[in-house]
Structures are given as C-alpha cells and as structure tokens.
Write a protein that holds these residues in place. Structure first.
Motif, PDB file in Angstrom:
ATOM      1  N   GLY A  37      10.607  -7.022   0.386  1.00  0.00           N
ATOM      2  CA  GLY A  37      11.061  -6.386  -0.837  1.00  0.00           C
ATOM      3  C   GLY A  37      12.506  -6.671  -1.207  1.00  0.00           C
ATOM      4  N   VAL A  49       9.101  -5.375  -7.478  1.00  0.00           N
ATOM      5  CA  VAL A  49       8.130  -6.204  -6.761  1.00  0.00           C
ATOM      6  C   VAL A  49       7.077  -5.366  -6.046  1.00  0.00           C
ATOM      7  CG1 VAL A  49       9.805  -8.061  -6.493  1.00  0.00           C
ATOM      8  CG2 VAL A  49       9.599  -6.319  -4.693  1.00  0.00           C
ATOM      9  N   ASP A  50       7.137  -4.047  -6.191  1.00  0.00           N
ATOM     10  CA  ASP A  50       6.112  -3.177  -5.630  1.00  0.00           C
ATOM     11  C   ASP A  50       5.703  -2.180  -6.693  1.00  0.00           C
ATOM     12  OD1 ASP A  50       7.949  -0.939  -5.609  1.00  0.00           O
ATOM     13  OD2 ASP A  50       8.790  -1.745  -3.771  1.00  0.00           O
ATOM     14  N   PRO A  57       5.170  -5.500  -1.159  1.00  0.00           N
ATOM     15  CA  PRO A  57       5.316  -6.285  -2.384  1.00  0.00           C
ATOM     16  C   PRO A  57       3.974  -6.826  -2.864  1.00  0.00           C
ATOM     17  CG  PRO A  57       7.025  -6.874  -0.814  1.00  0.00           C
ATOM     18  CD  PRO A  57       6.061  -5.992  -0.078  1.00  0.00           C
TER      19      PRO A  57
END
Length: 356
Positions: A37, A49-50, A57
């Motif tokens: 991450g 990214v999550d 991620p």
C-alpha cells in the motif's frame, strides 16, 4: 491564512520515476513488482489503492521507472481509471478472485529486499506531496478543534470518536486510527474507544489518510483546571519532545535519534525506562510510521522528510506531524489550527490542553 495552492496531478511523477530507476540500477534490476500500500500510493501519486483501511491493495504495478503497467482487479478498473490512476500508465484487468500481485506473468522480483531503498525513495517530500500534506494536516487539526470544542464530560468515548471520524470522512480523509481515553482510562497507551464518559480530562489520537499521506496528531481536552502533577508532567514531556526534535537531524540514523530520545526522559524527571513503555514514533508519510524508530533502525534522516514523534508517559502525551525544512530554524508543524491554544517551547509552537 490561505492554504498554498496544490500543484496539478502528476507534477511529482517524473521525479518519482527517476528515484525508482536509480534504485533499480543500484540493485541491478530492470523491473520490479510493486505491491504494498505505501509504495503504490506513493508511486501512483496518491491513488487510493485499497477499498478500506487495512485492506489489501486492489492492484499491483510492474514498474521500471519509465513505463508502468497496472494489474488491477476487474471490478475496480472503472473507478481507478476515472478517479485515481495517473494517465501515463497501462491498465490490465485481473479476474476478481485472483490477488493482483499473483496474476502478473513471469517471475518478477518484488519489493522484498528493496524495502529500505523504497522508504528512502519516498522520504524526501516533493512539492505536490508537501502541499497535499500541509492541507491534510491543517484539516485534521481543525477537525479536532471542532470536535473537542463541542465535547462534554458526560459524552462517551465512542460518541466523541464517532464525531471525529465523521468529520474526517466529510473532508475525504480516511480515519485510520481514532483513539479516545476518558479520565478513567488515561493510563492506557492505545485507548481504543469504550463506552464510558470522558469525565474530567480526555485524550484523542488521530491518524488520518488522504492522497495516500497520513497525518498523526494527539490533542487533550480538560473540563477543570489540571492538578499540579499533571501540569508539571505536561511541561516536562514538552521538554522531552524538544530534545527529540533537536536530535532529529539530517544524516543521523533513526537508531541514533532514539538513543537521544531515551536519554531525554530521565533528563526531565521521568524514569530512564519510560521510553520502553510505548513506541516513540519516527518518520511518517505514506504509512503511519515509515518506519518506527527502533534501536536497530538504520534509515537515515533527510531534509524535507516528515516525522511524527510521540513521547508519552502516564497521563501525558504530545504528537504532531512535522517536516524538516532544509535551512529552516526549526521544523514546520503541519497539523496546526491557529484556533487551538498553544505554548512555545524552544521557539516551536506546541499544542496546549484545551480548557472547557
């Protein structure tokens, strides 16, 4: 005070790619699979990214510092393309049952073995990052001013935590950590909010994330005048922090800084072992601590790096996010709200207790 303008998206990308290319050249590698991450958020210019705090991620990146290929879960592609990813990357879908990092063909080297180099690559903040961070820090500080300014001694820890979290979310900030300790739980170092009332005095700790960057701060509210022991302990801990800030100089390792941290506690009247009762903080940025300062930490302090030190003792703690400005007389504190009461310690404004 008018916030500084934030440079346009992508302004930092060329330098980030250059730093990654330099790291790969030193390691004798052509490409690397980025999958964690903090690294992904840094390299992709603050992309989310999550889909939840602590979640894995939803993408991985094959990067060589020139041309990047994003391997992304198929159910996340539309959102990421439209809202998150830089325009200069190729995006390839990955079936949703497969972790993106495992879907990349070939036997590419991963981040293992490059962790220290990647931390060093993202340590010195770039102009767009710095502007985003300053805005994030200001908003987090204003949120705590608003929430604690409306707090009452009969309010529950969970009630205050919910209000803080809601205000952060309303500003597009992920509340990664919201800790609250009422008077009866001030002895706990990590007080996950409970159902009891705030009582005579309370502490709130926040780690808020936006654009991948994490702001860390602690604030205190009191509903009656402090007793002499608390006032004395607060003043002594601010002196400990001042020693820590003086020790945090470019060129020193985190382990060397931590040695000075340990010596600062007995110098100001605390037990020589007090520093062992809670981590003392360290660099911050794309992780809450990136990394924590430990006796073995070999990471080197650099100008333009962000830190969140958090000296603490029973019933007292101080924490803010700050940046070491090259050539400046002292660190710039990012988590500042002019409406919050402050005291000046060795030329640096530090947060005082809010009296209600």
């Amino acid at each position: 005070m008018t916030p500084a303008p934030i440079p346009p998206p992508g302004a930092d990308r060329p330098e980030k790619r250059r730093r990654l290319r330099d790291l790969l050249d030193r390691a004798g590698l052509e490409r690397v699979l980025l999958s964690t991450g903090p690294t992904l958020a840094w390299y992709l210019d603050g992309a989310r990214v999550d889909v939840g705090a602590g979640a894995a991620p939803v993408l991985a990146v094959v990067a060589d510092g020139r041309d990047d290929v994003v391997h992304c879960a198929v159910d996340e592609i539309d959102r990421l393309r439209a809202e998150e990813l830089p325009d200069d990357v190729e995006v390839r879908p990955v079936p949703w049952p497969v972790p993106p990092a495992l879907a990349v063909p070939g036997d590419l080297p991963g981040e293992g073995g490059l962790e220290a180099g990647l931390r060093a690559a993202r340590a010195r903040l770039l102009p767009a990052e710095r502007a985003r961070y300053a805005d994030l820090g200001r908003v987090c500080a204003e949120v705590l001013t608003a929430a604690l300014g409306a707090a009452e001694p009969t309010e529950s820890e969970r009630g205050l935590a919910g209000r803080v979290g809601g205000l952060l979310l309303a500003h597009g900030i992920d509340p990664l950590v919201v800790l609250v300790a009422g008077h009866d739980r001030l002895g706990l170092r990590h007080p996950v909010p409970g159902g009891g009332p705030l009582g005579r005095r309370a502490m709130v700790v926040v780690c808020g994330r936006r654009h991948g960057l994490v702001a860390n701060l602690t604030r205190w509210v009191a509903f009656e005048a402090p007793d002499p022991a608390t006032a004395e302990g607060t003043g002594a801990l601010l002196e400990v922090e001042a020693d820590v800030l003086a020790a945090c100089r470019p060129g020193r390792t985190l382990a060397e800084v931590l040695q000075d941290v340990a010596r600062a506690y007995p110098r100001h009247g605390f037990s020589p072992r007090e520093w062992t009762n809670h981590h003392q903080g360290g660099p911050t940025g794309y992780a809450g601590r990136d990394p924590r300062a430990t006796p073995e930490a070999a990471d080197v302090v650099v100008p333009g790096q962000a830190f969140a030190w958090n000296p603490t003792a029973p019933g007292v703690k101080v924490e803010d996010t700050l940046v070491l400005d090259p050539g400046a007389a002292g660190p710039q504190v990012l988590t500042v709200d002019p409406a919050w009461p402050t005291v000046t310690v060795r030329g640096v404004p530090r947060p005082a207790e809010l009296r209600r």
